[in-house]
Design a protein around this motif. Structure first.
Motif, PDB file in Angstrom:
ATOM      1  N   ASP A 227       0.828  -1.208   0.000  1.00  0.00           N
ATOM      2  CA  ASP A 227       0.000   0.000   0.000  1.00  0.00           C
ATOM      3  C   ASP A 227       0.863   1.259   0.000  1.00  0.00           C
ATOM      4  OD1 ASP A 227      -2.394  -1.268  -0.180  1.00  0.00           O
ATOM      5  OD2 ASP A 227      -2.880  -1.156   1.955  1.00  0.00           O
ATOM      6  N   GLY A 228       1.934   1.240   0.801  1.00  0.00           N
ATOM      7  CA  GLY A 228       2.837   2.386   0.813  1.00  0.00           C
ATOM      8  C   GLY A 228       3.509   2.592  -0.526  1.00  0.00           C
ATOM      9  N   GLN A 234       2.242   6.776  -7.133  1.00  0.00           N
ATOM     10  CA  GLN A 234       1.256   7.705  -7.676  1.00  0.00           C
ATOM     11  C   GLN A 234       1.849   9.095  -7.869  1.00  0.00           C
ATOM     12  OE1 GLN A 234      -1.618   6.821  -8.917  1.00  0.00           O
ATOM     13  NE2 GLN A 234      -1.297   4.717  -8.228  1.00  0.00           N
ATOM     14  N   GLY A 235       2.917   9.382  -7.111  1.00  0.00           N
ATOM     15  CA  GLY A 235       3.519  10.704  -7.195  1.00  0.00           C
ATOM     16  C   GLY A 235       4.669  10.825  -8.169  1.00  0.00           C
ATOM     17  N   VAL A 236       5.062   9.720  -8.823  1.00  0.00           N
ATOM     18  CA  VAL A 236       6.185   9.796  -9.760  1.00  0.00           C
ATOM     19  C   VAL A 236       5.660   9.880 -11.188  1.00  0.00           C
ATOM     20  CG1 VAL A 236       7.683   8.509  -8.202  1.00  0.00           C
ATOM     21  CG2 VAL A 236       6.413   7.285  -9.962  1.00  0.00           C
ATOM     22  N   ALA A 243       5.503   1.832 -13.537  1.00  0.00           N
ATOM     23  CA  ALA A 243       5.114   0.494 -13.982  1.00  0.00           C
ATOM     24  C   ALA A 243       5.717  -0.588 -13.093  1.00  0.00           C
ATOM     25  CB  ALA A 243       5.532   0.275 -15.435  1.00  0.00           C
ATOM     26  N   THR A 244       6.994  -0.464 -12.775  1.00  0.00           N
ATOM     27  CA  THR A 244       7.624  -1.498 -11.952  1.00  0.00           C
ATOM     28  C   THR A 244       7.062  -1.494 -10.533  1.00  0.00           C
ATOM     29  OG1 THR A 244       9.486   0.017 -11.517  1.00  0.00           O
ATOM     30  CG2 THR A 244       9.771  -1.616 -13.275  1.00  0.00           C
ATOM     31  N   GLY A 245       6.709  -0.312 -10.009  1.00  0.00           N
ATOM     32  CA  GLY A 245       6.087  -0.259  -8.693  1.00  0.00           C
ATOM     33  C   GLY A 245       4.729  -0.940  -8.676  1.00  0.00           C
ATOM     34  N   LEU A 246       3.902  -0.669  -9.684  1.00  0.00           N
ATOM     35  CA  LEU A 246       2.591  -1.317  -9.798  1.00  0.00           C
ATOM     36  C   LEU A 246       2.753  -2.828  -9.973  1.00  0.00           C
ATOM     37  CD1 LEU A 246       0.971   1.303 -12.180  1.00  0.00           C
ATOM     38  CD2 LEU A 246       0.154   0.791  -9.867  1.00  0.00           C
ATOM     39  N   TRP A 247       3.746  -3.215 -10.735  1.00  0.00           N
ATOM     40  CA  TRP A 247       4.027  -4.624 -10.986  1.00  0.00           C
ATOM     41  C   TRP A 247       4.379  -5.339  -9.679  1.00  0.00           C
ATOM     42  CZ3 TRP A 247       8.517  -5.864 -14.934  1.00  0.00           C
ATOM     43  CH2 TRP A 247       8.714  -7.251 -15.022  1.00  0.00           C
ATOM     44  N   ALA A 248       5.277  -4.738  -8.884  1.00  0.00           N
ATOM     45  CA  ALA A 248       5.655  -5.349  -7.610  1.00  0.00           C
ATOM     46  C   ALA A 248       4.452  -5.446  -6.675  1.00  0.00           C
ATOM     47  CB  ALA A 248       6.775  -4.542  -6.958  1.00  0.00           C
ATOM     48  N   ALA A 249       3.636  -4.396  -6.636  1.00  0.00           N
ATOM     49  CA  ALA A 249       2.441  -4.415  -5.789  1.00  0.00           C
ATOM     50  C   ALA A 249       1.464  -5.491  -6.248  1.00  0.00           C
ATOM     51  CB  ALA A 249       1.776  -3.049  -5.796  1.00  0.00           C
ATOM     52  N   ALA A 250       1.367  -5.712  -7.557  1.00  0.00           N
ATOM     53  CA  ALA A 250       0.484  -6.753  -8.086  1.00  0.00           C
ATOM     54  C   ALA A 250       0.903  -8.123  -7.562  1.00  0.00           C
ATOM     55  CB  ALA A 250       0.507  -6.743  -9.612  1.00  0.00           C
ATOM     56  N   GLY A 251       2.195  -8.392  -7.542  1.00  0.00           N
ATOM     57  CA  GLY A 251       2.679  -9.668  -7.017  1.00  0.00           C
ATOM     58  C   GLY A 251       2.354  -9.840  -5.553  1.00  0.00           C
ATOM     59  N   ALA A 252       2.500  -8.752  -4.772  1.00  0.00           N
ATOM     60  CA  ALA A 252       2.187  -8.818  -3.345  1.00  0.00           C
ATOM     61  C   ALA A 252       0.707  -9.101  -3.125  1.00  0.00           C
ATOM     62  CB  ALA A 252       2.594  -7.514  -2.665  1.00  0.00           C
ATOM     63  N   HIS A 253      -0.150  -8.490  -3.927  1.00  0.00           N
ATOM     64  CA  HIS A 253      -1.591  -8.741  -3.808  1.00  0.00           C
ATOM     65  C   HIS A 253      -1.920 -10.184  -4.178  1.00  0.00           C
ATOM     66  CE1 HIS A 253      -3.709  -4.936  -2.851  1.00  0.00           C
ATOM     67  NE2 HIS A 253      -2.579  -4.385  -3.280  1.00  0.00           N
ATOM     68  N   TYR A 254      -1.289 -10.694  -5.226  1.00  0.00           N
ATOM     69  CA  TYR A 254      -1.608 -12.048  -5.669  1.00  0.00           C
ATOM     70  C   TYR A 254      -1.300 -13.082  -4.585  1.00  0.00           C
ATOM     71  CZ  TYR A 254      -1.347 -16.548  -7.895  1.00  0.00           C
ATOM     72  OH  TYR A 254      -1.520 -17.883  -8.162  1.00  0.00           O
ATOM     73  N   ALA A 267      -2.397  -4.716 -15.105  1.00  0.00           N
ATOM     74  CA  ALA A 267      -2.911  -4.082 -16.328  1.00  0.00           C
ATOM     75  C   ALA A 267      -2.552  -2.591 -16.333  1.00  0.00           C
ATOM     76  CB  ALA A 267      -4.421  -4.262 -16.422  1.00  0.00           C
ATOM     77  N   GLU A 268      -2.656  -1.965 -15.160  1.00  0.00           N
ATOM     78  CA  GLU A 268      -2.265  -0.556 -15.046  1.00  0.00           C
ATOM     79  C   GLU A 268      -0.763  -0.404 -15.282  1.00  0.00           C
ATOM     80  OE1 GLU A 268      -2.640   3.134 -11.805  1.00  0.00           O
ATOM     81  OE2 GLU A 268      -3.575   1.182 -11.369  1.00  0.00           O
ATOM     82  N   ALA A 269       0.007  -1.380 -14.809  1.00  0.00           N
ATOM     83  CA  ALA A 269       1.453  -1.346 -15.038  1.00  0.00           C
ATOM     84  C   ALA A 269       1.774  -1.437 -16.525  1.00  0.00           C
ATOM     85  CB  ALA A 269       2.122  -2.493 -14.283  1.00  0.00           C
ATOM     86  N   GLU A 270       1.042  -2.266 -17.255  1.00  0.00           N
ATOM     87  CA  GLU A 270       1.258  -2.382 -18.699  1.00  0.00           C
ATOM     88  C   GLU A 270       1.014  -1.048 -19.400  1.00  0.00           C
ATOM     89  OE1 GLU A 270      -0.105  -6.100 -20.795  1.00  0.00           O
ATOM     90  OE2 GLU A 270      -1.201  -6.278 -18.904  1.00  0.00           O
ATOM     91  N   GLN A 271      -0.034  -0.333 -18.997  1.00  0.00           N
ATOM     92  CA  GLN A 271      -0.326   0.967 -19.597  1.00  0.00           C
ATOM     93  C   GLN A 271       0.800   1.951 -19.324  1.00  0.00           C
ATOM     94  OE1 GLN A 271      -4.124   2.073 -17.982  1.00  0.00           O
ATOM     95  NE2 GLN A 271      -5.267   0.603 -19.230  1.00  0.00           N
ATOM     96  N   ALA A 272       1.309   1.934 -18.086  1.00  0.00           N
ATOM     97  CA  ALA A 272       2.408   2.840 -17.740  1.00  0.00           C
ATOM     98  C   ALA A 272       3.673   2.480 -18.508  1.00  0.00           C
ATOM     99  CB  ALA A 272       2.660   2.802 -16.234  1.00  0.00           C
ATOM    100  N   MET A 273       3.928   1.182 -18.667  1.00  0.00           N
ATOM    101  CA  MET A 273       5.146   0.751 -19.350  1.00  0.00           C
ATOM    102  C   MET A 273       5.107   1.086 -20.830  1.00  0.00           C
ATOM    103  SD  MET A 273       8.103  -0.610 -18.755  1.00  0.00           S
ATOM    104  CE  MET A 273       8.032  -1.641 -17.286  1.00  0.00           C
TER     105      MET A 273
END
Length: 430
Positions: A227-228, A234-236, A243-254, A267-273
């Motif tokens: 979450d942190g 969101q601020g970068v 993208a890599t931050g969203l990707w890492a968070a996705a793994g933690a959620h899974y 999916a949001e990470a893919e858009q950012a990448m």
């Protein structure tokens, strides 16, 4: 007459470049371009016969190449050293990683006083990147440790953070998860206490830390940190970093049982990448997304993602990328009970396993174990499960190793038709 290295190689390289010749041009029919590269870098001393052949192709008297190097009376001029650093970066951009490594190593070894300290620091930083691309993991780690001990690094919290992040990532790639977590935690602490606050470095450090915790099986902590991390990214503004931050968070959620949220985040990470222009990393992200879709049983979406990853891998990927892709396709085939296709992809995985880093090797070995089990080849499956568990233990991912042992003991499990609610072997983290 004797061939003195590295002077001979340096002379050859300088004259060859001045004449606009490639290493292939100089090699001709009697030598290979890789041999010329070894000679130019000083790692191979040619015989006098070959030295004369090289001199002849350069239209240069062999004596000019063999003349002993005069001792340098004056330290190198800063402008010339900076020029060499720029040239090394040009070689990186051109994909000439061997040449870039040799040039950067030469810069680091130059004599001179404090006036060159910052240039040497930059050369070490670039060398760490270059060694990573050359997959020289131990040398990359040592270069980063040298940077950590550098007075310039120690005097700047920002530089210290950046080097700690890279060291954590290098150790994670090598499968040293416990030490990777230690460096990532130090990087997070340094970034958060920097003045002014270092948002980019904080995002990088938190991304690595979440990724390491997820890969090691410390899933409760990865969930607490995710979450942190999401608030930070969101601020970068950088597409790659977000993208890599969203990707890492996705793994933690899974791994914490939130598969739907994980799919939304990746999916949001893919858009950012898509905005970042980093094709190799984008291919890896598409592969990671495809694996999560396989775990969720969304096989058509997974096929699309794996197809995109395959196209990019064909253009810019490494042999290791091809092995990971084959493992993902084997998993998808198992979910469809297509044992013939799973077997073909499994054979590709087997052929490239030895080249993979320890965590990738463990994950892919589990895939081959499942293929053997689905075929009813229980002895072969047992051997593969045991090997995978040992690899996870070697990396310090003990919780995931326990899951492998449990899967091994479930001898009546059907690998294709069912899958565990949380399958850590589908995770490909940034």
């Amino acid at each position: 007459m004797t061939v003195e290295q590295p002077h001979f190689g340096q002379q050859v390289r300088q004259i060859r470049r001045a004449q606009g010749l490639s290493q292939s041009d100089l090699a001709g029919d009697t030598m290979s371009p890789s041999y010329i590269s070894l000679v130019e870098s000083g790692r191979r001393a040619p015989s006098l016969k070959l030295a004369r052949a090289i001199a002849e192709r350069l239209n240069t008297p062999v004596e000019a190449l063999l003349a002993p190097q005069e001792p340098e009376q004056q330290p190198p001029h800063r402008l010339g050293v900076v020029g060499r650093l720029v040239a090394a970066r040009a070689h990186q951009l051109a994909g000439d990683w061997d040449v870039a490594r040799d040039e950067l190593t030469g810069i680091i070894g130059l004599p001179g006083g404090p006036e060159l300290d910052d240039v040497r620091w930059e050369a070490r930083w670039e060398l760490a990147t270059t060694l990573g691309r050359l997959r020289e993991s131990k040398a990359r780690e040592q270069t980063l440790r040298d940077l950590l001990a550098d007075p310039l690094t120690q005097s700047s919290p920002l530089l210290h953070t950046r080097v700690a992040v890279e060291t954590a990532q290098a150790l994670k790639d090598m499968g040293n998860l416990a030490e990777s977590a230690r460096f990532a935690e130090e990087a997070v602490r340094l970034a958060r206490t920097a003045e002014p606050p270092a948002l980019v470095e904080t995002a990088q450090a938190e991304t690595v830390l979440v990724s390491v915790c997820t890969a090691s099986g410390d899933w409760e902590r990865s969930w607490e940190l995710a979450d942190g991390l999401l608030r930070t990214v969101q601020g970068v503004s950088g597409g790659r970093l977000r993208a890599t931050g969203l990707w890492a968070a996705a793994g933690a959620h899974y791994v914490n049982g939130r598969a739907k949220t994980a799919l939304a985040l990746i999916a949001e990470a893919e858009q950012a990448m898509a905005q970042a222009g980093d094709l190799p990393l984008r291919a890896r992200l598409q592969l990671a997304a495809g694996l999560l879709h396989i775990a969720g049983g969304q096989l058509d979406a997974a096929d699309t993602l794996l197809g995109q990853a395959a196209q990019a891998t064909e253009l810019v990927g490494s042999p290791e990328d091809g092995v990971r892709l084959a493992a993902a396709r084997a998993l998808a085939a198992l979910r469809r009970d297509d044992l013939a296709k799973a077997g073909r992809q499994g054979a590709l995985v087997d052929s490239g396993l030895s080249a993979l880093a320890v965590l990738d090797r463990a994950r892919c070995t589990v895939v081959t174990a499942r293929i053997h089990r689905a075929r009813g080849e229980e002895d072969a499956a047992r051997d593969r499960f045991q090997s995978a568990a040992a690899l996870y233990e070697e990396a310090g991912a003990y919780r995931i190793a326990v899951k492998v042992w449990r899967e091994l003991s479930a001898a009546d499990a059907v690998a294709g038709a069912t899958a565990p609610d949380v399958d850590p072997h589908v995770l490909l983290m940034p």
